[in-house]
Write an enzyme that holds these catalytic residues in place. Structure first.
Site, mmCIF file in Angstrom:
data_model
loop_
_atom_site.group_PDB
_atom_site.id
_atom_site.type_symbol
_atom_site.label_atom_id
_atom_site.label_comp_id
_atom_site.label_asym_id
_atom_site.label_seq_id
_atom_site.Cartn_x
_atom_site.Cartn_y
_atom_site.Cartn_z
ATOM 1 N N GLY A 8 0.832 -1.211 0.000
ATOM 2 C CA GLY A 8 0.000 0.000 0.000
ATOM 3 C C GLY A 8 0.862 1.254 0.000
ATOM 4 N N GLN A 12 -1.735 7.208 1.762
ATOM 5 C CA GLN A 12 -1.390 8.402 2.549
ATOM 6 C C GLN A 12 -0.157 8.154 3.418
ATOM 7 O OE1 GLN A 12 -4.009 9.405 5.767
ATOM 8 N NE2 GLN A 12 -3.430 11.551 5.799
ATOM 9 N N ASP A 34 2.415 -1.702 -4.437
ATOM 10 C CA ASP A 34 1.015 -1.266 -4.377
ATOM 11 C C ASP A 34 0.266 -1.990 -5.492
ATOM 12 O OD1 ASP A 34 -0.250 1.602 -3.005
ATOM 13 O OD2 ASP A 34 -1.454 0.502 -4.466
ATOM 14 N N ARG A 36 -1.781 -0.393 -7.223
ATOM 15 C CA ARG A 36 -1.829 0.632 -8.271
ATOM 16 C C ARG A 36 -0.430 0.802 -8.843
ATOM 17 N NH1 ARG A 36 -4.394 5.139 -4.449
ATOM 18 N NH2 ARG A 36 -3.209 3.921 -2.971
ATOM 19 N N ASP A 54 -0.697 -7.372 -5.333
ATOM 20 C CA ASP A 54 -2.057 -7.513 -4.821
ATOM 21 C C ASP A 54 -1.949 -8.379 -3.569
ATOM 22 O OD1 ASP A 54 -4.604 -8.334 -4.187
ATOM 23 O OD2 ASP A 54 -5.200 -8.796 -6.244
ATOM 24 N N TYR A 143 -14.723 -1.462 9.368
ATOM 25 C CA TYR A 143 -13.311 -1.078 9.516
ATOM 26 C C TYR A 143 -12.804 -1.498 10.906
ATOM 27 C CZ TYR A 143 -9.253 2.082 9.655
ATOM 28 O OH TYR A 143 -7.994 2.613 9.754
ATOM 29 N N LYS A 147 -10.010 -4.194 12.153
ATOM 30 C CA LYS A 147 -8.834 -3.760 12.922
ATOM 31 C C LYS A 147 -8.676 -4.577 14.216
ATOM 32 C CE LYS A 147 -6.951 -0.730 10.251
ATOM 33 N NZ LYS A 147 -5.705 -1.122 9.565
HETATM 34 N N1 SER Z 1 -8.109 7.825 9.712
HETATM 35 C C1 SER Z 1 -8.808 6.566 9.673
HETATM 36 C C2 SER Z 1 -10.166 6.724 9.119
HETATM 37 O O1 SER Z 1 -10.723 7.790 9.277
HETATM 38 C C3 SER Z 1 -8.903 6.004 11.047
HETATM 39 O O2 SER Z 1 -7.968 5.059 11.237
HETATM 40 O O3 SER Z 1 -10.675 5.799 8.599
#
Ligand code: SER
Length: 322
Positions: A8, A12, A34, A36, A54, A143, A147
């Site tokens: 990745g 960011q 990545d 991409r 991938d 998400y 995690k």
């Molecule tokens: N910055 C992330 C999000 O907003 C949180 O881990 O998904």
């Protein structure tokens, strides 16, 4: 030395972690990857190998580790919270499927693994202020589910197979190099761009939504430091709370307005992202990270804001304020 692989790498975090790792360990020792492709096959820093990868394909990971003699993997490839809520099946597939395959490859080749967890690993039943290192984790987002499961899977691979897994629970990350891709804390980055370009911003979270945040240089340093830490001192290994600052959209706007007079923010709340934010900590207790490997942030709200504005002015070609 054995090489460092970053998955990745165009995201960011990767856009700043890869150059920082190359500065510390040498360009050729850090393989950026990545799903991409970069035009021309070079990576964002242009100073080292880039590979298409991938992470949901175990064979591709194993092949890359073998070819480059990888010893450490920074596994960053994942969907962020807002996108994961829109596409929960894809989030499970990438966030869990990718990690499982990376851990299996790490077990096979004896690699260390870094995994970024998040404030998103907590939920509405967690204490929101001074959130403890060890506390209730019942997230209500896909998400967050991925995690928490990732934290547990990393613990399991460390205990069961001796894989050197380490990780951090990162707050919302603010950065000027690459944009975040579909998170709930993205407003804090967008606000800077819009303030400089238009002097106004429409915020998708309520004015008083307080969340933990961190400037990317601190986050990158934390990721490098935790992997370099003396393993004998690590009690928690995975998922260290790390904190730097905690603010609301209104407080960030006021800080930016000190540099850009007249900057204004309207609030047009997105109920999905607001609900996600309302389930996350406002400020984490990062005592374990401080004690076990010496974590200390360098940037607060005022120093981060000045630095962000200086860097974005250069990037966007906007002259410095008089
Ligand atoms: N910055 C992330 C999000 O907003 C949180 O881990 O998904």
């Amino acid at each position: 030395m054995k090489k460092i692989l970053v998955t990745g790498a165009q995201g960011q975090i990767g856009s700043e972690l890869v150059p920082a790792l190359r500065e510390s360990y040498g360009g050729g020792n850090v393989v950026a990857s990545d799903v991409r492709m970069r035009p021309g096959g070079s990576d964002s820093a242009g100073e080292g190998p880039f590979e298409h990868l991938d992470c949901t394909k175990g064979r591709e990971i194993r092949d890359l580790i073998g070819r480059h003699d990888v010893g450490t993997i920074y596994h960053l490839a994942a969907l962020l919270s807002a996108v994961a809520e829109e596409r929960p099946q894809d989030a499970w597939h990438l966030n869990m499927g990718g990690l499982y395959r990376v851990l299996e490859a790490a077990r096979h080749y004896g690699c260390a693994v870094f995994l970024p967890s998040s404030i998103g690993a907590f939920g509405p039943a967690t204490p929101r202020e001074n959130t403890p290192q060890d506390t209730i984790q019942r997230p209500t987002t896909m998400y967050g589910v991925t995690k928490v499961a990732s934290e547990l899977l990393c613990d399991y691979y460390a205990q069961r197979f001796g894989v050197d897994t380490r990780g951090l629970r990162l707050p919302g990350l603010i950065s000027h190099v690459a944009l975040p891709g579909g998170g709930t804390t993205d407003y804090a980055v967008e606000m800077f761009y819009q303030a400089l370009r238009y002097g106004q911003y429409r915020c998708f979270l309520k004015a008083d939504t307080r969340l933990d945040m961190m400037y990317m240089p601190d986050a990158v340093r934390a990721m490098i430091e935790v992997m370099a830490a003396d393993p004998a001192r690590l009690v928690h290994r995975n998922a260290f709370n790390v904190a730097a600052m905690s603010f609301t959209p209104q407080e960030l706007a006021a800080e930016i307005a000190r540099h850009i007079p007249g900057f204004s923010v309207e609030y047009d709340v997105d109920p999905i992202r607001q609900a996600i934010a309302d389930s996350w900590p406002q400020s984490m207790d990062d005592g374990a990270a401080r004690e076990e490997w010496g974590w200390a942030p360098q940037y607060g709200l005022d120093s981060m804001t000045s630095h962000m504005l200086d860097e974005l002015r250069k990037k966007l070609g906007i002259p410095a304020a008089e």
